[in-house]
Motif scaffolding. Structure first.
Motif, PDB file in Angstrom:
ATOM      1  N   LEU A   1       9.532   0.349   9.297  1.00  0.00           N
ATOM      2  CA  LEU A   1       8.196   0.127   8.340  1.00  0.00           C
ATOM      3  C   LEU A   1       8.604   1.388   7.183  1.00  0.00           C
ATOM      4  O   LEU A   1       7.449   1.357   6.343  1.00  0.00           O
ATOM      5  CB  LEU A   1       7.310   0.001   8.666  1.00  0.00           C
ATOM      6  N   GLY A   2       9.513   2.232   7.385  1.00  0.00           N
ATOM      7  CA  GLY A   2       9.471   3.305   6.285  1.00  0.00           C
ATOM      8  C   GLY A   2       8.610   4.387   6.756  1.00  0.00           C
ATOM      9  O   GLY A   2       8.767   5.418   5.800  1.00  0.00           O
TER      10      GLY A   2
ATOM     11  N   ASN B   1      15.711  -2.619   3.347  1.00  0.00           N
ATOM     12  CA  ASN B   1      15.537  -3.346   1.973  1.00  0.00           C
ATOM     13  C   ASN B   1      14.466  -2.646   1.175  1.00  0.00           C
ATOM     14  O   ASN B   1      13.225  -2.848   1.525  1.00  0.00           O
ATOM     15  CB  ASN B   1      15.148  -4.673   2.729  1.00  0.00           C
ATOM     16  N   ARG B   2      14.934  -1.881   0.662  1.00  0.00           N
ATOM     17  CA  ARG B   2      13.906  -0.965  -0.087  1.00  0.00           C
ATOM     18  C   ARG B   2      12.976  -1.752  -1.171  1.00  0.00           C
ATOM     19  O   ARG B   2      12.082  -1.159  -1.701  1.00  0.00           O
ATOM     20  CB  ARG B   2      14.454   0.118  -1.207  1.00  0.00           C
ATOM     21  N   ALA B   3      13.176  -2.839  -1.301  1.00  0.00           N
ATOM     22  CA  ALA B   3      12.372  -3.739  -2.190  1.00  0.00           C
ATOM     23  C   ALA B   3      11.240  -4.455  -1.371  1.00  0.00           C
ATOM     24  O   ALA B   3      10.333  -4.742  -2.096  1.00  0.00           O
ATOM     25  CB  ALA B   3      13.249  -4.969  -2.876  1.00  0.00           C
TER      26      ALA B   3
ATOM     27  N   TYR C   1      -2.050   3.298   1.057  1.00  0.00           N
ATOM     28  CA  TYR C   1      -0.688   3.519   0.791  1.00  0.00           C
ATOM     29  C   TYR C   1       0.194   2.489   0.564  1.00  0.00           C
ATOM     30  O   TYR C   1       0.079   1.806   1.118  1.00  0.00           O
ATOM     31  CB  TYR C   1      -0.103   4.877   1.956  1.00  0.00           C
ATOM     32  N   ARG C   2       1.033   2.853  -0.473  1.00  0.00           N
ATOM     33  CA  ARG C   2       2.014   1.762  -0.630  1.00  0.00           C
ATOM     34  C   ARG C   2       3.244   2.358  -0.652  1.00  0.00           C
ATOM     35  O   ARG C   2       3.684   3.315  -1.250  1.00  0.00           O
ATOM     36  CB  ARG C   2       1.884   1.377  -2.292  1.00  0.00           C
ATOM     37  N   ASN C   3       4.410   1.899   0.357  1.00  0.00           N
ATOM     38  CA  ASN C   3       5.513   2.723   0.788  1.00  0.00           C
ATOM     39  C   ASN C   3       5.339   4.204   0.917  1.00  0.00           C
ATOM     40  O   ASN C   3       5.845   4.776   0.182  1.00  0.00           O
ATOM     41  CB  ASN C   3       6.496   2.254  -0.299  1.00  0.00           C
ATOM     42  N   GLU C   4       4.246   4.576   1.608  1.00  0.00           N
ATOM     43  CA  GLU C   4       3.959   6.027   1.855  1.00  0.00           C
ATOM     44  C   GLU C   4       3.583   6.711   0.803  1.00  0.00           C
ATOM     45  O   GLU C   4       3.389   7.851   0.842  1.00  0.00           O
ATOM     46  CB  GLU C   4       5.071   6.656   2.516  1.00  0.00           C
ATOM     47  N   GLU C   5       3.214   6.126  -0.360  1.00  0.00           N
ATOM     48  CA  GLU C   5       2.512   6.738  -1.558  1.00  0.00           C
ATOM     49  C   GLU C   5       1.180   6.487  -1.709  1.00  0.00           C
ATOM     50  O   GLU C   5       0.982   5.099  -1.882  1.00  0.00           O
ATOM     51  CB  GLU C   5       3.579   6.529  -2.763  1.00  0.00           C
TER      52      GLU C   5
ATOM     53  N   LEU D   1       1.084  -5.360  -6.915  1.00  0.00           N
ATOM     54  CA  LEU D   1       1.699  -6.261  -5.966  1.00  0.00           C
ATOM     55  C   LEU D   1       2.258  -7.416  -6.846  1.00  0.00           C
ATOM     56  O   LEU D   1       1.393  -8.386  -7.681  1.00  0.00           O
ATOM     57  CB  LEU D   1       0.746  -7.006  -5.046  1.00  0.00           C
ATOM     58  N   PRO D   2       3.343  -7.619  -6.901  1.00  0.00           N
ATOM     59  CA  PRO D   2       4.127  -8.992  -7.588  1.00  0.00           C
ATOM     60  C   PRO D   2       3.603 -10.147  -7.146  1.00  0.00           C
ATOM     61  O   PRO D   2       3.439 -10.461  -5.881  1.00  0.00           O
ATOM     62  CB  PRO D   2       5.741  -8.944  -7.190  1.00  0.00           C
TER      63      PRO D   2
END
Length: 756
Positions: free
Chosen positions: A429-430, A541-543, A558-562, A623-624
Motif C-alpha cells: 500500500l506504499g 502501480n504508482r497511479a 493522507y493521500r499516498n502518504e502526503e 480524486l478523479p
C-alpha cells in the motif's frame, strides 16, 4: 482387538459356584448336576474363597518351557544396558556366566519385553504402536480392564504391571502414575505424546528419563528420548533439543564389532533428529549430510513404512527443499494404508501450496493442521494467499488473528512470520515506513526464530554487497538466499531459486519490499512470477491512490502518504468514513439506498444530495471522478470503488489489541503492554463528535464502548505487570474522551493512591 471377556473357561466355574451357593446343594449333588467330578467343584470353591470371581477371569497359564523369571530378567537387562547388543553376543555373554540358552530363546524374551519383534508394517516413533499383542498381554489386559471398570484401580494396575510389554491401549492413560511400574509409566507417556501440553509432557518425561538413567535402562531411554526430543523441537528449545539428540546418539554409538539390526527404528529417528538439530543451529549443509545418511540407511531395508518416508520428507521441508519433500510425501501416500492417507494428502497439499498452485488445493481443509489445533499456521497460509490475491487489508487481519492461536512453543516463528506479512501488506500500500517500523518492533522474536530473523534483517537493513554475496554462496536456507539476491538486485536469479525449491509464495511475500526491481522488469517486459492481482497494488502501480483516514479524533487524511488539508462538512466526513470502511479496496460497492436512508431519511431529493456530496468529496480528496462512480447493477444503484485503497486508524486499533492480548496469553507481558500503549496512542479525541446521523451515532457508541472496555482490561491486567504511571496516563486520556465513565474514574483513583 481382544477376545470377549465371557468364555466357557470362565463362565462354567462361576456358574457352578453360584449354583452351589444359591441352592444349598451338596458338592457331590452339584457335581452330578453339572456332570463334572466333585473334586473339581471342591478346588473351584477353594479358589473362589481365596481369590473371589477375579480368580477365574484370567485363563492365562505360563508355558512349561519358558525361561525362568530370574534368567529372563538377566536377558532383558543385557539388552537394556547395551541396546547395541546382538542375539549372538548376548548368548556369548550368558554362556560365559554358565547360562545355556538358544538364540531363539533370547530373541523370544526380548520380543515379549518390547525389545524386538516390532511390527515392520507399523514402525513408528511412538513405539507402543508397533509392539504386537501377545496372548499373555491380551488376557491380562482384559482382566485389568474388568477390575478397573469395577473400581479396583490398584488391583488393575498390579495386573498391568505384571505384563512384560504392553502395546498401545486406552486403559493405561486412565490409571494414576503412583499405581504404575516404571515400564508402564514409560509406555503411558509414550502414548500421551501430543495429547497433553508440551511443557507438562517434557517435565514428566524428564523425570522418567532420569529414573531410567539411574537404573541403567538405556533401551528404555531410546524409547522415551526420541519423543522427548520431538517435544523439545516443537517447543523451539534448540540447545536442549540438540543436547538430547547427542545423548541418544551416544547410546547408539557402536563400542565393539557388533550392532543390532533391531535398532534401525531408533537409529533412523535419531538421525532425523540430528538433521533437524543441524537446521535449528543454522547448519543447513550439515542437515543435507544427515539426509544422505538417512537415505543410505533406508536403501538397505526391504520394507519402509510410510511414516519413515514422511519423516524424511519433513526434514527436507526444514531445509526448504520442497521439491524433494514432495517426492517422499508421494511415496508415503502411495504406501500408506487407506485410513492414514489423509495425513499424507495434507502434507502434499502444503507442498502444492509452496509450488504456487493455489487453485489445485485448499490447504486448510485437507491438512492435519486443524486436527492438531494448529490454527495459527493455517491462518498464516490464508494471510499469504490474501496478499497474493491483492487483498492487503485482509492479509493483515488474518495474520493478526493467527497470533491469538499461537502456542507458546510457536511464538518466535509465528510472531516473526505474522509481522513480516503485515509489513509486506503495508509495503504493497506504499506505507514502507510503517512496514519497517513493524519489523523493528519484533527484533526480540525474529532473532530467536528458525529463519525469519535473517530474512527480516536483510529487509530492514542494507548490508554491503560483499556480505550479501557470502550469504548467497554460503550455508544458509534458500529463502535467506532469495532475500539476499533481491537486496543485491538480481530478481531473475531469486525467482529461479524460488521456483526450483518450491518457494513461490515466500518469494512473493518478499517482493513488495523491493518494488523497484518489479517495476524495472515490467518496463523491460521481462517480469517473472508476480501475479496480476499483486501488480495492481499501489506499490507496483504508482497511479493507484491510497487514502489513510485517521478518524479516532478530528479527521486527518493522507493521500499516498502526503497530508491533505481538507475542510469537509460533518455529513461529508461521516459519509467518507462510512464508505471507506465498507468499500476499502477496488471492486467493492455499497448500495446507494443505504446512504440515502441514513443521511437523508424521508427526503425526496436524497439522490441529488448524494451527487452534490460526491462532488465535494472528489474535490477535497483530489480524486478523479471515474474512481468513485454510481452504477446500476441488477436493478439497484451502487456506489462503486473503481480503484482506491482506504486504510484507517480504527482497524490498526483492533490489530494492536489482538496482538497485545496474544502476547499476554503466552506470558509476554512487556510486549502486550507495549501494544496496548500503541493502540491507545491512536486516539486523539472523540470520534464522530459533530455527527448526528444514525450510523455515526452507532459507530461513536461502538468505538467509545470498545475503548472503555479495553482500557479497563488493560488497567486491571497491568496493575501488577506494568508501569503504573503509564497505566495512569492511559486512563487519564480515556477519561478525557469519555468523561462520564465511572469505572475508569474509580480505577484512576485506585492507581493514583497506589502511586502515592
Amino acid at each position: 482387538m481382544f477376545p470377549q471377556m465371557g468364555n466357557r473357561n470362565t463362565d462354567l466355574p462361576l456358574s457352578v459356584i453360584r449354583h452351589y451357593l444359591n441352592t444349598g446343594d451338596s458338592i457331590r449333588k452339584t457335581a452330578e448336576r453339572w456332570k463334572i467330578h466333585y473334586t473339581t467343584v471342591f478346588k473351584w470353591l477353594k479358589r473362589y474363597k481365596k481369590e473371589g470371581e477375579i480368580g477365574f477371569l484370567s485363563t492365562y497359564h505360563r508355558p512349561w518351557n519358558r525361561t525362568k523369571n530370574l534368567t529372563e530378567r538377566k536377558i532383558v537387562m543385557l539388552k537394556e544396558r547395551d541396546p547395541r547388543l546382538t542375539v549372538r553376543k548376548a548368548q556369548e555373554i550368558l554362556r560365559n556366566e554358565g547360562i545355556m540358552i538358544s538364540l531363539k530363546g533370547i530373541w523370544n524374551t526380548w520380543r515379549r519385553y518390547g525389545c524386538a519383534g516390532f511390527d515392520k508394517s507399523r514402525l513408528d516413533s511412538v513405539i507402543t504402536k508397533c509392539i504386537p499383542w501377545s496372548k499373555e498381554a491380551e488376557k491380562k489386559y482384559n482382566q485389568a480392564r474388568w477390575l478397573f471398570e469395577a473400581g479396583n484401580v490398584a488391583e488393575a494396575a498390579e495386573i498391568l504391571n505384571s505384563i512384560p510389554s504392553l502395546p498401545e491401549n486406552d486403559l493405561i492413560n486412565q490409571i494414576p502414575d503412583q499405581y504404575l511400574s516404571l515400564q508402564r509409566r514409560i509406555e503411558k507417556y509414550i502414548q500421551l505424546f501430543k495429547k497433553i501440553p508440551l511443557p507438562e509432557y517434557i517435565s514428566k518425561m524428564e523425570s522418567i528419563y532420569n529414573e531410567c538413567v539411574r537404573n541403567e535402562l538405556y533401551f528404555s531411554l531410546l524409547k522415551i528420548g526420541i519423543l522427548q526430543g520431538g517435544a523439545l523441537s516443537f517447543l523451539g528449545e534448540r540447545k536442549a533439543f540438540s543436547a538430547k539428540i547427542k545423548e541418544l546418539t551416544d547410546i547408539l554409538k557402536p563400542r565393539g564389532n557388533y550392532f543390532s539390526y533391531l535398532l534401525f527404528l531408533f537409529k533412523y529417528i535419531v538421525l532425523i533428529g540430528q538433521g533437524i538439530a543441524k537446521v535449528r543451529l543454522f547448519d543447513y549443509n550439515g542437515g543435507y549430510r544427515i539426509i544422505k545418511q538417512c537415505q543410505e540407511l533406508m536403501r538397505h531395508r526391504k520394507y519402509l513404512p510410510a511414516e519413515f518416508m514422511a519423516l524424511l520428507g519433513t526434514v527436507y521441508t526444514w531445509v526448504q527443499d520442497y521439491r524433494r519433500a514432495e517426492y517422499w510425501f508421494l511415496k508415503a501416500l502411495n504406501s500408506a494404508p487407506q485410513n492414514e492417507k489423509s495425513k499424507y494428502e495434507g502434507l502434499l497439499s502444503i507442498i502444492i501450496w509452496h509450488k504456487g498452485e493455489y487453485k489445485k488445493v485448499n490447504v486448510f481443509k485437507k491438512t492435519e493442521l486443524q486436527k492438531w489445533g494448529d490454527r495459527a499456521t493455517s491462518l498464516f497460509f490464508e494471510a499469504v494467499n490474501s496478499l497474493i490475491d491483492g487483498k492487503p487489508e485482509s492479509a493483515i487481519a488474518l495474520s493478526t488473528d493467527s497470533l491469538k492461536f499461537a502456542k507458546r512453543e510457536q511464538l518466535n516463528d509465528v510472531v516473526s512470520g505474522v509481522y513480516l506479512i503485515i509489513a509486506s501488506a503495508h509495503s504493497t500500500l506504499g506505507r514502507k515506513e510503517e512496514a519497517i517500523k513493524n519489523l523493528k518492533g519484533i527484533y526480540y522474536f525474529s532473532q530467536r526464530s528458525r529463519h525469519w530473523g535473517k530474512i527480516i534483517s536483510l529487509v530492514v537493513s542494507n548490508p554491503p554487497e560483499e556480505k550479501l554475496i557470502k550469504i548467497v554462496n554460503g550455508n544458509f536456507l534458500p529463502l535467506v538466499k532469495i532475500a539476499a539476491l533481491l537486496r543485491i538486485g538480481n530478481y531473475r536469479r531469486a525467482f529461479a531459486l524460488a521456483k526450483r525449491k518450491y518457494l513461490i509464495p515466500d518469494f512473493l511475500l518478499l517482493v513488495p519490499f523491493f518494488p523497484e526491481l518489479v517495476i524495472s522488469n515490467i518496463e523491460k517486459g521481462k517480469l517473472l512470477g508476480v501475479p496480476k492481482t499483486m501488480l495492481r497494488l499501489p506499490v507496483f502501480n504508482r497511479a493507484v491512490l491510497v487514502y489513510n483516514l485517521r478518524f479516532l479524533g478530528k479527521l486527518v487524511v493522507y493521500r499516498n502518504e502526503e497530508h491533505l488539508k481538507i475542510n469537509l462538512r460533518p455529513k461529508d466526513v461521516a459519509f467518507l468514513i462510512h464508505f471507506a470502511l465498507r468499500a476499502d479496496s477496488p471492486g467493492k460497492k455499497v448500495l446507494v439506498d443505504d446512504f440515502c436512508y441514513n443521511f437523508w431519511p424521508g427526503s425526496s431529493n436524497a439522490f441529488s444530495n448524494l451527487s452534490h456530496l460526491l462532488v465535494r468529496i472528489r474535490r477535497a480528496l483530489k480524486l478523479p471522478g471515474h474512481l468513485l462512480e454510481v452504477l446500476r447493477i441488477g436493478g439497484d444503484s451502487y456506489l462503486v470503488n473503481q480503484g482506491i485503497y482506504f486504510v484507517n486508524d480504527y482497524s490498526e486499533f483492533g490489530h494492536f489489541l489482538k496482538s497485545a492480548k496474544a502476547f499476554m496469553e503466552v506470558g509476554k507481558w512487556e510486549f502486550g503492554f507495549e501494544h496496548f500503549l500503541m493502540a491507545f496512542k491512536l486516539f486523539r479525541g472523540e470520534p464522530f463528535k459533530r455527527n448526528f446521523d444514525e450510523w455515526s451515532l452507532n459507530m461513536r457508541f461502538r468505538i467509545l464502548n470498545e475503548l472503555e472496555n479495553e482500557a479497563i482490561i488493560f488497567a486491571r491486567a497491568f496493575l501488577e505487570h506494568g508501569d503504573k504511571r503509564d497505566v495512569k496516563k492511559v486512563l487519564e486520556k480515556v477519561l478525557k474522551i469519555i468523561p462520564d465513565s465511572k469505572e475508569i474514574s474509580s480505577l484512576l483513583t485506585l492507581i493514583s493512591n497506589q502511586i502515592l
